[in-house]
Design a protein around this motif. Structure first.
Motif, PDB file in Angstrom:
ATOM      1  N   MET A   1       0.831  -1.186   0.000  1.00 27.19           N
ATOM      2  CA  MET A   1       0.000   0.000   0.000  1.00 27.19           C
ATOM      3  C   MET A   1       0.873   1.245   0.000  1.00 27.19           C
ATOM      4  SD  MET A   1      -3.109  -0.592   2.586  1.00 27.19           S
ATOM      5  CE  MET A   1      -2.967  -2.363   2.776  1.00 27.19           C
ATOM      6  N   SER A   2       0.993   1.865  -1.113  1.00 26.32           N
ATOM      7  CA  SER A   2       1.879   3.017  -1.136  1.00 26.32           C
ATOM      8  C   SER A   2       1.125   4.220  -0.605  1.00 26.32           C
ATOM      9  CB  SER A   2       2.350   3.279  -2.565  1.00 26.32           C
ATOM     10  OG  SER A   2       1.254   3.691  -3.335  1.00 26.32           O
ATOM     11  N   HIS A   3       1.677   4.804   0.450  1.00 27.67           N
ATOM     12  CA  HIS A   3       1.000   5.942   1.042  1.00 27.67           C
ATOM     13  C   HIS A   3       1.327   7.195   0.256  1.00 27.67           C
ATOM     14  CE1 HIS A   3      -1.126   4.491   4.446  1.00 27.67           C
ATOM     15  NE2 HIS A   3      -0.158   3.651   4.661  1.00 27.67           N
ATOM     16  N   VAL A   4       0.390   8.078   0.265  1.00 24.95           N
ATOM     17  CA  VAL A   4       0.638   9.379  -0.316  1.00 24.95           C
ATOM     18  C   VAL A   4       1.731  10.015   0.537  1.00 24.95           C
ATOM     19  CG1 VAL A   4      -0.736  11.125  -1.458  1.00 24.95           C
ATOM     20  CG2 VAL A   4      -1.860   9.411  -0.020  1.00 24.95           C
ATOM     21  N   ASP A   5       2.521  10.861  -0.097  1.00 26.83           N
ATOM     22  CA  ASP A   5       3.606  11.458   0.663  1.00 26.83           C
ATOM     23  C   ASP A   5       3.060  12.159   1.904  1.00 26.83           C
ATOM     24  OD1 ASP A   5       6.420  12.487  -1.376  1.00 26.83           O
ATOM     25  OD2 ASP A   5       6.024  10.748  -0.110  1.00 26.83           O
ATOM     26  N   ALA A   6       3.816  12.022   2.993  1.00 24.48           N
ATOM     27  CA  ALA A   6       3.363  12.567   4.258  1.00 24.48           C
ATOM     28  C   ALA A   6       3.027  14.047   4.095  1.00 24.48           C
ATOM     29  CB  ALA A   6       4.457  12.401   5.292  1.00 24.48           C
ATOM     30  N   PRO A   7       1.888  14.442   4.663  1.00 28.16           N
ATOM     31  CA  PRO A   7       1.498  15.837   4.522  1.00 28.16           C
ATOM     32  C   PRO A   7       2.347  16.777   5.381  1.00 28.16           C
ATOM     33  CG  PRO A   7      -0.091  14.672   5.851  1.00 28.16           C
ATOM     34  CD  PRO A   7       0.894  13.667   5.385  1.00 28.16           C
ATOM     35  N   LEU A   8       3.395  16.243   5.998  1.00 25.37           N
ATOM     36  CA  LEU A   8       4.303  17.102   6.762  1.00 25.37           C
ATOM     37  C   LEU A   8       5.582  17.267   5.955  1.00 25.37           C
ATOM     38  CD1 LEU A   8       4.172  15.715  10.403  1.00 25.37           C
ATOM     39  CD2 LEU A   8       3.509  17.979   9.678  1.00 25.37           C
ATOM     40  N   ASN A   9       6.048  18.508   5.807  1.00 28.51           N
ATOM     41  CA  ASN A   9       7.331  18.706   5.154  1.00 28.51           C
ATOM     42  C   ASN A   9       8.454  18.473   6.145  1.00 28.51           C
ATOM     43  OD1 ASN A   9       6.220  19.457   2.723  1.00 28.51           O
ATOM     44  ND2 ASN A   9       5.859  21.546   3.507  1.00 28.51           N
ATOM     45  N   SER A  10       9.573  17.983   5.617  1.00 27.93           N
ATOM     46  CA  SER A  10      10.691  17.700   6.506  1.00 27.93           C
ATOM     47  C   SER A  10      11.124  18.949   7.264  1.00 27.93           C
ATOM     48  CB  SER A  10      11.875  17.164   5.710  1.00 27.93           C
ATOM     49  OG  SER A  10      11.524  15.950   5.129  1.00 27.93           O
ATOM     50  N   ASP A  11      11.092  20.099   6.581  1.00 27.47           N
ATOM     51  CA  ASP A  11      11.599  21.300   7.257  1.00 27.47           C
ATOM     52  C   ASP A  11      10.617  21.841   8.294  1.00 27.47           C
ATOM     53  OD1 ASP A  11      10.085  21.630   5.001  1.00 27.47           O
ATOM     54  OD2 ASP A  11      10.636  23.741   4.789  1.00 27.47           O
ATOM     55  N   GLU A  12       9.373  21.348   8.247  1.00 24.12           N
ATOM     56  CA  GLU A  12       8.401  21.773   9.244  1.00 24.12           C
ATOM     57  C   GLU A  12       8.669  21.106  10.579  1.00 24.12           C
ATOM     58  OE1 GLU A  12       3.854  22.459   8.375  1.00 24.12           O
ATOM     59  OE2 GLU A  12       4.684  20.783   7.250  1.00 24.12           O
ATOM     60  N   VAL A  13       9.283  19.934  10.537  1.00 27.49           N
ATOM     61  CA  VAL A  13       9.427  19.155  11.752  1.00 27.49           C
ATOM     62  C   VAL A  13      10.875  19.122  12.218  1.00 27.49           C
ATOM     63  CG1 VAL A  13       7.382  17.734  11.503  1.00 27.49           C
ATOM     64  CG2 VAL A  13       9.463  17.084  10.334  1.00 27.49           C
ATOM     65  N   VAL A  14      11.588  20.172  11.945  1.00 26.80           N
ATOM     66  CA  VAL A  14      12.931  20.333  12.487  1.00 26.80           C
ATOM     67  C   VAL A  14      12.887  21.578  13.365  1.00 26.80           C
ATOM     68  CG1 VAL A  14      15.353  20.701  11.928  1.00 26.80           C
ATOM     69  CG2 VAL A  14      13.914  19.348  10.420  1.00 26.80           C
ATOM     70  N   LEU A  15      13.491  21.455  14.538  1.00 25.13           N
ATOM     71  CA  LEU A  15      13.500  22.630  15.410  1.00 25.13           C
ATOM     72  C   LEU A  15      14.424  23.676  14.811  1.00 25.13           C
ATOM     73  CD1 LEU A  15      13.558  21.145  18.992  1.00 25.13           C
ATOM     74  CD2 LEU A  15      11.768  22.518  17.966  1.00 25.13           C
ATOM     75  N   PRO A  16      14.032  24.938  14.876  1.00 22.50           N
ATOM     76  CA  PRO A  16      14.914  25.978  14.345  1.00 22.50           C
ATOM     77  C   PRO A  16      16.256  25.964  15.072  1.00 22.50           C
ATOM     78  CG  PRO A  16      12.792  26.875  15.035  1.00 22.50           C
ATOM     79  CD  PRO A  16      12.786  25.455  15.416  1.00 22.50           C
ATOM     80  N   ALA A  17      17.334  26.192  14.316  1.00 20.76           N
ATOM     81  CA  ALA A  17      18.680  26.090  14.886  1.00 20.76           C
ATOM     82  C   ALA A  17      18.843  27.032  16.071  1.00 20.76           C
ATOM     83  CB  ALA A  17      19.717  26.392  13.820  1.00 20.76           C
ATOM     84  N   ALA A  18      18.233  28.214  15.975  1.00 22.69           N
ATOM     85  CA  ALA A  18      18.397  29.184  17.055  1.00 22.69           C
ATOM     86  C   ALA A  18      17.765  28.678  18.345  1.00 22.69           C
ATOM     87  CB  ALA A  18      17.764  30.512  16.638  1.00 22.69           C
ATOM     88  N   THR A  19      16.548  28.121  18.228  1.00 26.53           N
ATOM     89  CA  THR A  19      15.871  27.572  19.402  1.00 26.53           C
ATOM     90  C   THR A  19      16.718  26.475  20.033  1.00 26.53           C
ATOM     91  OG1 THR A  19      13.875  27.863  18.075  1.00 26.53           O
ATOM     92  CG2 THR A  19      13.640  26.699  20.160  1.00 26.53           C
ATOM     93  N   LEU A  20      17.211  25.588  19.162  1.00 23.09           N
ATOM     94  CA  LEU A  20      18.021  24.478  19.661  1.00 23.09           C
ATOM     95  C   LEU A  20      19.254  24.995  20.391  1.00 23.09           C
ATOM     96  CD1 LEU A  20      18.055  21.738  16.913  1.00 23.09           C
ATOM     97  CD2 LEU A  20      17.508  21.444  19.315  1.00 23.09           C
ATOM     98  N   ALA A  21      19.923  25.960  19.747  1.00 26.49           N
ATOM     99  CA  ALA A  21      21.163  26.459  20.333  1.00 26.49           C
ATOM    100  C   ALA A  21      20.886  27.086  21.693  1.00 26.49           C
ATOM    101  CB  ALA A  21      21.806  27.469  19.390  1.00 26.49           C
ATOM    102  N   ARG A  22      19.773  27.823  21.777  1.00 27.02           N
ATOM    103  CA  ARG A  22      19.472  28.448  23.059  1.00 27.02           C
ATOM    104  C   ARG A  22      19.191  27.390  24.125  1.00 27.02           C
ATOM    105  NH1 ARG A  22      14.778  31.437  22.189  1.00 27.02           N
ATOM    106  NH2 ARG A  22      13.661  30.156  23.675  1.00 27.02           N
TER     107      ARG A  22
END
Lengths: 401, 470, 183
Positions: A1-22
Motif C-alpha cells: 500500500m503506497s502511502h501518499v507522501d506525508a502531509p508534513l514537510n521535513s523542514d516543518e518538523v525540524v526545530l529551528p537552529a536558534a531555538t536548539l542552540a538556546r
C-alpha cells in the motif's frame, strides 16, 4: 500500500537552529552549575551525595530504558499510531551511553552505598559469602557497564536505521528494526531486571523480591510515557505544528499512561501484599524500614499520588485529549516516579525518615541537564518524525474511535 | 525500493476471499441454520460419553469420599487444584482477546473473539467443578456464603480460598455478560433469517435488537466499558489464584513474582488452547476467509511472547533462590529439577520454554499443523507447570520425616479426562447453536476494508498470494 | 390494500450502504426531523452525530455502580470480620484492609459490569417485544446487510406523503409506510 507522501514537510518538523542552540546553552549552563554543586556536595557529605546521585541515576536510567522499551515494542507490534512520537523516544534513548559516565561516581562510592561492600560485614555475616560471588565490586561495576553497553548498542542501531530510512525511504529497514526488536525486548527484560537487582535491591542485600525487576520496569515505563508527553507538549510551544502530534495521539498516550499507572499499582501492591501476608521477618524488614517516622507518610503518599489522583484524573476522555491537562498529569506522575525511586533507595541511608537535601535537586538537575543536552543534539540534524517510515501517513491520519 | 519489504509491511486483509456483508452473513449464520456437518454428531456423542465419565467420577467421589483420589499427607492438593488452575488459566485467553486486544485496537481479534470467549466460559465451568468436588461434602458449600446463622459459621475473608471463590464467580459472571452483549446483534441476525420456534428462541435472546444508531451508540460504550472492566478483572483472577499459593509461607510458593507470572502463564496456556480448537475448526467449517493465516500468525507470536515471559519467571525464581541463599528454598528448587518429579519439571521446561521458540521462524508461524503441534505441547507443559508447583512444594517440605510422594489413582486420571469431555461437549453445543464468529464486528472490519479499497484501488497482492498457498 | 383500517406508524427507506446512510441521516436532521432513526448491521462511525445524539451518560452510571460495588464489598467484609464475628485468624487484625482488597476489587468489577449491561439495555429501551419497524418485511435484513432509515409518525414534521417523498429524494429506495391494523 503506497502511502501518499506525508502531509508534513521535513523542514516543518525540524526545530529551528536558534531555538536548539538556546536550549542547549541553557542545558549546558544548568549542567555545569548543578554539576559543580554536586561535586561540592561530594566533598562536604559524601554519603548524602552518593545516596542522592544513585537515586537520580536510577531515575534517568529507568526513563531511558523505558523509552527504549517503547521503541522496541512499537517495532515488534508494528504499531501505526505511534510513528509520530517514535523519533522523540529514539532521541531519548540516545542518552543511554551517558549512563556510563554517570555511573562513575557510583562506582567510586560503592563502599558508602552498599553494605555488602563493607569489609566488617563481609567477615561478620556468613549469609553474605555466596552473594559476594555476584556482588563483588569489580563484577558489579563490570555488569552495569555491560548493561549500558547493550542498551546503547540497541538504541544506536535502531536510531541509525531510522535516520537512514529518512533518506532512503526503504521499507526493508522497518522489517530490520522489527527483527532486531523482538530479541531486543528479551535482552532488555533480562538486563533491566538484573540492573534493578544490582542498583536498588542489593542496597539491603539480605532482602529479596522476585518481582523487583518488573516493579522497576513498570515505574520506568510510566515515567517514560510521562516524559514523552511532556516533550511533545514542549515541542508544541516551540512551534512544531500541532498536526504532527494531534489530540488523537495525546488520547492514546493518555490511555497508555492510565493503563500503566494501574499496572505499576498492581505490581507494587502485589509485592507489598505478599510480604505483608507472609509476615516473614527477613522480608517485612524492607517495609518496616519504610514505616519509620516520615517514611510512613511517603508510603501513604505513593498509592494516593502515584495511583488514585492520576487514575481519577485520567478517566475522562476530554482530559486525555487536552494536551495541557495531560501534560500537567504527566509532570505530576514524573515527580511521583522520582518519589517512588527515592522511597526505594533513600531509607537505606536516612533511616529515621526522609531527609530532603539540596543535593537531591543538584544531582537530578545535573543528570537531567546532561541528558537533555544529548537529546537536543540528537534533535539537531534529524526531523522530529521518522519521515521515511512507510506508516507515517497512517499515524498522521490516525483517529480514535 | 524493495517491493517484498513493502508487501510485508502492508496491513494484511483481515477478511479474505472478496466477501460481502451478505456472503459473510450466509457463511457464519448458515453454520447455525443448516444441518451440522457429518462429523458433528459422532464427535458430540464421544465427548458426551467422556463427560459422563467425569460426572460419574464426581458422583463416585462424593458418595465415597475424597480418599478415592491419591491425596494423602503431605500432599493434600494435587490433581484437583492442578486441574482447577489449568482450566481457569485457559479461560484467560478469551478475555484477553475480547477485552485487552479490543483496548489495543487489534482489529484481527474480531474473527476469533466469540470463539475464545466461549472457551473462557466452558473453561470456567470445568475449573469451578474441581474445588467443589474436592470439598467432598459439596452440600456444605453454603459455608462460603456470608449468611447470618445461629452456628456462628462465617466465611474467613482473610483467606485466599475465599477470595478465590469470589474472584472465579465474578469472572464467570462477567465473562458471560460480555459474551452475551457481544452476541445480541448476531442473535438478531439469526432471528431475522429463520422462522418458527427457532425464530422465537433466538428472537427472545435478541431482546428486540434492531441495529438502531441509538442502540449502537450505547452498545459501543457498554462494550468499551466492559472491556475496560474485564481487563483488570482477568489480571486479578489469576493473581488471586496465585495468592492461593504465594500467601502460604511454603518454599517454592511464597515468592513475589507469582501474580504477574501466573497471569502470563494463564494467557500463554489460553492462547495454546485457542489454537488447538481454532485450527481444526477453521478447516472443518471452511472459515479460512475469516480466520486467515494472518490471524494464526498473530496468535503464535503472542504464544511465543507469553512463553518467554513464563521462561523469564522460571529464570528469575531460580536466580533469586540462589542469590537469596535460603536453604529450604534452595532445596525445593533443586528437588524440582533433580528430585523424583524431575521428569515433570523438564517436561514443563521443554514444552513451555523450548517448544514455542520455533516461532522465531516464519514457516512455523504460517503452517497450521506445526502451530497445532506446538499448541498441544504448550497445553501439556502448562498442566505440568501447575503440577510441579503444587506437588513438589508439598511433598518435601521442612521436616524430612514427613516427606512423601503423590501417586494419582485411576479416579484422578478419569476425572481429568472427564473434565475435557465436559469442556468439549459444551464447546460442540456452542459450535452448533451460536454464531461462532462475531458477525457484526467482522462486518465493521470489512466495512473499513472496503472503504480503504475504495480509496486505494488495487487489492493487495501479498495477501492474495498467501491465500493461494493455504 | 387490506380491508381493516390501517394506522400509520412511520416511514421506512433503505439505503445503499453505510456512507449513504450517514449522508441521508444528516439531511433528515438538517431538514428538522427529530424522531427518526438509522439502522445498520454494524456500528458506523459518525452516524451518532448524523442522527444528532449527545454523548452517552452510561460511563457515569457505571462509575457510580463501581463505587457502590467497592463500598459494598468492603463494608460486607468489615461488618462480618470485625463486627459480627470478630475472630483472630492468620494473626491479622480484625479489620485488615490489605486482606480485604481482593474481594473489594471483585465486587467493584461485578457491580460495575452489571450496571454497564443493565444501563445499556435500559437506555436503549430493551428488551422490547415489538417495534413499528418490524412491520416492514425488508427490515429483516437489518442485522444482515441492510441499511435503513425510519421516521416516527410522532415526529412533528411527519406527513404520510411528504416524508416518503423526502426519503426518496435524499437517496432512500424501497420507501414505504409502516402500518398496522388499528385497534
Amino acid at each position: 500500500m503506497s502511502h501518499v507522501d506525508a502531509p508534513l514537510n521535513s523542514d516543518e518538523v525540524v526545530l529551528p537552529a536558534a531555538t536548539l542552540a538556546r536550549a542547549e546553552r541553557i542545558c549546558a549552563a544548568v549542567m555545569i552549575l548543578a554539576g559543580a554543586a554536586s561535586v561540592l556536595g561530594w566533598i562536604l557529605d559524601a554519603t548524602q551525595f552518593a545516596s542522592s546521585w544513585l537515586t537520580a541515576f536510577c531515575m534517568v536510567a529507568s526513563l531511558a530504558t523505558g523509552s527504549l522499551f517503547f521503541v522496541m515494542a512499537h517495532h515488534v507490534t508494528g504499531a501505526g499510531w505511534s510513528v509520530v512520537v517514535r523519533r522523540l523516544l529514539e532521541n531519548v534513548t540516545r542518552t543511554l551511553p551517558l549512563l556510563s559516565l554517570m555511573f562513575i561516581p557510583i562506582a567510586l562510592n560503592l563502599g558508602r552505598l552498599y553494605a555488602w561492600n563493607d569489609p566488617a560485614r563481609r567477615l561478620g555475616d556468613p549469609s553474605l559469602a555466596h552473594r559476594l560471588l555476584w556482588l563483588g565490586p569489580a563484577f558489579f561495576t563490570l555488569r552495569t557497564l555491560l548493561y549500558i553497553l547493550i542498551w546503547s548498542l540497541f538504541a544506536q542501531r535502531l536510531a541509525r536505521w531510522s535516520s537512514l530510512q529518512d533518506e532512503t525511504r526503504d521499507p526493508a529497514l522497518s522489517t530490520r528494526m522489527h527483527n532486531l526488536s523482538a530479541p531486543g525486548l528479551l535482552v532488555l527484560a533480562i538486563t533491566t531486571t538484573l540492573a534493578a537487582f544490582d542498583w536498588l535491591m542489593s542496597l539491603r542485600y539480605a532482602w529479596i523480591s522476585t518481582i523487583y525487576g518488573v516493579l522497576f520496569w513498570s515505574g520506568g515505563f510510566v515515567g517514560a510515557l510521562a516524559l514523552l508527553i511532556l516533550i511533545a507538549y514542549a515541542l508544541r510551544s516551540a512551534g512544531i505544528p500541532a498536526r504532527m502530534i494531534t489530540a488523537e495521539h495525546y488520547h492514546d498516550l493518555g490511555k497508555l499512561l492510565i493503563g500503566f499507572t494501574i499496572f505499576w499499582t498492581y505490581i507494587s501492591f502485589s509485592q507489598y501484599f505478599l510480604i505483608w501476608y507472609g509476615n516473614l521477618p527477613e522480608e517485612t524488614a524492607w517495609y518496616i524500614a519504610r514505616r519509620v517516622g516520615g517514611w510512613n507518610l511517603v508510603s501513604w503518599a505513593l498509592p494516593i499520588g502515584h495511583f488514585a489522583i492520576p487514575f481519577f484524573a485520567l478517566l475522562r476522555r476530554s482530559v486525555k485529549r487536552n494536551p495541557r491537562a495531560l501534560a500537567a498529569i504527566a509532570a505530576w506522575l514524573l515527580a511521583f516516579h522520582y518519589i517512588d525511586l527515592y522511597w526505594q533507595a533513600a531509607p537505606t541511608f536516612a533511616t529515621q525518615g526522609p531527609r530532603p537535601h539540596w543535593l537531591d535537586v543538584a544531582t537530578l538537575a545535573t543528570m537531567f541537564a546532561a541528558s537533555a543536552f544529548v537529546f537536543l543534539r540528537a534533535c539537531r540534524n534529524r526531523p522530529l518524525v521518522p519521515v521515511g517510515d512507510p506508516r507515517l501517513g497512517e499515524s498522521l491520519a490516525f483517529k480514535n474511535l | 525500493m524493495s517491493t517484498s519489504a513493502q508487501d510485508s509491511l502492508a496491513r494484511p486483509l483481515l477478511v479474505e476471499g472478496g466477501r460481502t456483508y451478505a456472503s459473510l452473513t450466509d457463511l457464519v449464520a448458515g453454520l447455525v441454520e443448516r444441518k451440522p456437518p457429518r462429523w458433528w454428531l459422532p464427535a458430540f456423542l464421544a465427548s458426551g460419553a467422556l463427560a459422563t465419565v467425569g460426572v460419574a467420577m464426581a458422583a463416585y467421589l462424593i458418595s465415597t469420599g475424597v480418599g478415592v483420589w491419591g491425596l494423602n499427607e503431605p500432599v493434600g492438593w494435587a490433581f484437583d487444584i492442578t486441574n482447577f488452575v489449568f482450566w481457569i488459566g485457559i479461560g484467560h485467553a478469551g478475555t484477553l482477546i475480547s477485552a485487552i486486544l479490543f483496548l489495543f485496537r487489534q482489529k484481527w481479534r474480531t474473527s476469533i473473539n466469540r470463539f475464545a470467549e466461549a472457551m473462557t466460559l466452558f473453561a470456567v465451568v470445568c475449573a469451578g467443578m474441581f474445588p467443589l468436588i474436592h470439598m467432598g461434602r459439596v452440600w456444605l458449600f453454603w459455608y462460603l456464603v456470608p449468611l447470618p446463622n445461629a452456628n456462628a459459621i462465617y466465611p474467613n475473608f482473610r483467606s485466599a480460598l475465599m477470595w478465590d471463590v469470589v474472584a472465579v464467580s465474578t469472572y464467570g459472571t462477567v465473562s458471560l455478560l460480555f459474551w452475551y452483549v457481544g452476541l445480541i446483534p448476531d442473535l438478531a441476525t439469526i432471528r431475522d433469517r429463520t422462522s418458527g420456534l427457532r425464530q422465537k428462541i433466538y428472537g427472545f435472546f435478541a431482546l428486540g435488537w434492531r441495529g438502531s444508531a441509538r442502540h449502537w451508540r450505547e452498545y459501543e460504550v457498554a462494550y468499551l466499558l466492559l472491556a475496560g472492566l474485564a481487563t483488570p478483572l482477568v489480571l486479578s483472577v489469576h493473581t488471586i489464584v496465585s495468592f492461593d499459593f504465594a500467601t502460604a509461607i511454603l518454599p517454592g510458593w511464597h515468592t513475589t513474582i507469582f501474580p504477574p507470572y501466573f497471569v502470563a502463564g494463564a494467557v500463554f496456556s489460553g492462547f495454546a488452547m485457542v489454537l488447538t480448537l481454532m485450527i481444526p475448526a477453521r478447516e472443518l467449517y471452511g472459515l479460512k476467509d475469516v480466520v486467515t493465516l494472518h490471524h494464526l500468525e498473530n496468535m503464535s507470536k503472542i504464544l511465543m511472547a507469553t512463553g518467554l515471559m513464563v521462561g523469564y519467571a522460571y529464570g528469575v525464581e531460580q536466580f533469586v533462590t540462589w542469590y537469596g541463599g535460603n536453604d529450604f528454598e534452595k532445596y525445593t528448587f533443586r528437588n524440582r529439577a533433580f528430585g523424583p518429579y524431575a521428569w515433570a519439571y523438564w517436561t514443563m521446561v521443554s514444552c513451555n520454554v523450548l517448544s514455542p521458540q520455533v516461532f522465531w521462524f516464519k514457516w512455523f508461524r504460517r503452517t497450521p499443523w506445526a502451530m497445532f503441534a506446538v499448541s498441544i505441547f504448550v497445553n501439556i507443559g502448562m498442566w505440568f507447570e501447575r503440577f510441579v508447583i503444587i506437588v513438589t512444594s508439598l511433598h518435601r517440605d521442612y521436616l524430612p520425616s514427613s516427606w512423601g510422594m503423590f501417586i494419582p489413582t485411576w479416579v484422578d486420571v478419569a476425572q481429568l479426562a472427564g473434565s475435557f469431555g465436559i469442556f468439549l461437549t459444551l464447546f460442540l453445543l456452542f459450535l452448533r447453536f451460536v454464531p461462532m464468529v462475531a458477525l457484526s464486528e467482522v462486518k465493521g472490519v470489512l466495512h473499513e476494508q472496503l472503504e480503504h479499497a475504495h480509496a486505494e484501488p488495487p487489492p493487495h497482492p501479498a495477501s492474495r498470494r498467501k491465500e493461494a498457498r493455504s | 390494500m387490506s380491508v381493516a383500517p390501517m394506522q400509520t406508524l412511520g416511514a421506512i427507506a433503505a439505503c445503499t450502504g453505510a456512507e449513504a446512510l450517514v449522508a441521508a441521516a444528516t439531511r433528515l436532521r438538517d431538514a428538522g426531523y427529530v424522531k427518526f432513526d438509522a439502522h445498520s448491521p454494524f456500528p458506523i462511525h459518525g452516524l451518532d452525530a448524523a442522527v444528532g445524539m449527545k454523548p452517552s451518560k452510561l460511563p457515569w452510571i457505571v462509575l457510580a455502580g463501581g463505587l457502590f460495588g467497592a463500598s459494598f464489598g468492603y463494608w460486607l467484609q468489615w461488618i462480618w470480620s470485625a463486627v459480627a464475628y470478630p475472630l483472630i485468624t492468620d494473626g491479622k487484625p480484625f479489620n485488615s484492609a490489605e486482606a480485604f482488597v481482593p474481594i473489594t476489587f471483585e465486587f467493584t468489577i461485578l457491580i460495575a459490569s452489571f450496571t454497564a449491561v443493565g444501563g445499556m439495555l435500559a437506555l436503549n429501551g430493551l428488551p422490547r417485544l415489538n417495534h413499528p419497524a418490524f412491520a416492514s418485511d425488508a427490515f429483516a435484513r437489518v442485522a444482515a446487510d441492510g441499511f435503513f432509515l425510519t421516521v416516527d409518525a410522532a415526529d412533528p414534521l411527519f406527513d404520510s406523503h411528504a416524508t416518503p417523498a423526502f426519503l426518496a429524494e435524499i437517496g432512500g429506495f424501497d420507501v414505504a409506510l409502516l402500518e398496522e391494523p388499528s385497534t
